[in-house]
Design a protein around this motif. Sequence first.
Motif, PDB file in Angstrom:
ATOM      1  N   LYS A 114      48.715  46.680  29.031  1.00  0.00           N
ATOM      2  CA  LYS A 114      48.993  47.181  30.379  1.00  0.00           C
ATOM      3  C   LYS A 114      48.802  48.694  30.539  1.00  0.00           C
ATOM      4  O   LYS A 114      49.174  49.252  31.555  1.00  0.00           O
ATOM      5  CB  LYS A 114      50.445  46.842  30.772  1.00  0.00           C
ATOM      6  N   ALA A 163      53.783  50.836  28.819  1.00  0.00           N
ATOM      7  CA  ALA A 163      54.706  49.717  28.595  1.00  0.00           C
ATOM      8  C   ALA A 163      55.926  49.732  29.493  1.00  0.00           C
ATOM      9  O   ALA A 163      56.502  48.680  29.768  1.00  0.00           O
ATOM     10  CB  ALA A 163      55.148  49.716  27.126  1.00  0.00           C
ATOM     11  N   GLN A 210      62.410  42.955  31.257  1.00  0.00           N
ATOM     12  CA  GLN A 210      60.983  43.056  31.577  1.00  0.00           C
ATOM     13  C   GLN A 210      60.723  42.544  32.986  1.00  0.00           C
ATOM     14  O   GLN A 210      61.410  41.639  33.476  1.00  0.00           O
ATOM     15  CB  GLN A 210      60.163  42.251  30.570  1.00  0.00           C
ATOM     16  N   ARG A 239      56.110  44.471  32.095  1.00  0.00           N
ATOM     17  CA  ARG A 239      56.500  45.789  31.604  1.00  0.00           C
ATOM     18  C   ARG A 239      58.017  45.891  31.484  1.00  0.00           C
ATOM     19  O   ARG A 239      58.763  45.227  32.218  1.00  0.00           O
ATOM     20  CB  ARG A 239      55.976  46.881  32.536  1.00  0.00           C
TER      21      ARG A 239
END
Length: 238
Positions: A189, A192, A224, A230
């Motif tokens: 991504k 993080a 997350q 994330r």
Amino acid sequence: MSQLELLWELQKHEKHLGLLKEKLENLAKSSYIETMTLKMEDLEQELSNRKKSLEENNKLLRKNDSTLKELNFQLKEIEKELYSGIVTDIKQLDYMDKESESIKDSINELELEIISLMEDIEDIRIEIEKIEKEHRENKERFKETTIEYEKLTDELREQIRKDMDQIYNVSSKIEKELYEKFNTIKNNKRYAIAEVIEDECSGCHVIIPTYLLDKVKSREEIIQCENCGRILFSPIHP
């Protein structure tokens, strides 16, 4: 400092490190110094060509001066015989008279060529002075720019070193599994951890469910984003 806060701190240092490395790369790719180097090389080549032309013209000027002296000597000798009364043969006198005129023509042409050469030599000398001045100025600017470039490079490298030390210090305090998760998310991504701003995940801009918001704000566990995966971080304490 909690594990989540350590992760957040780690990401900040890694982002800053990335910016510093980008600045260093851009500085290294900067074409200004290279352009100045090429400019000085061009000036040096031009200066060399002008000096070569000056040398060739001076050599030709010396040769023409020598030829002119020889022609003047020949003319003087012919006129001495012409007006001395020693030569009485009409044909011989006519030949000597024509020879005298021919030498005079050659002298006139040579004198004009010498004048033109002298003008060219003066022009070349002026050009050489201008090129030498420009080269000196460029050389001084290049020196100043190089010093500034080296200073900026050293400063960036020192900042990079400090950030790398910070990254090492922070990452060494993070639990192994969590650190691995952080890197896995980052690799997929780009970064993080996403801040929660106005109840949104700053990574994917999806609204965070209310039942997760309290957990995120408490910073007691790793939460997350249900959409992008994330790790969520609230910059404001509850």
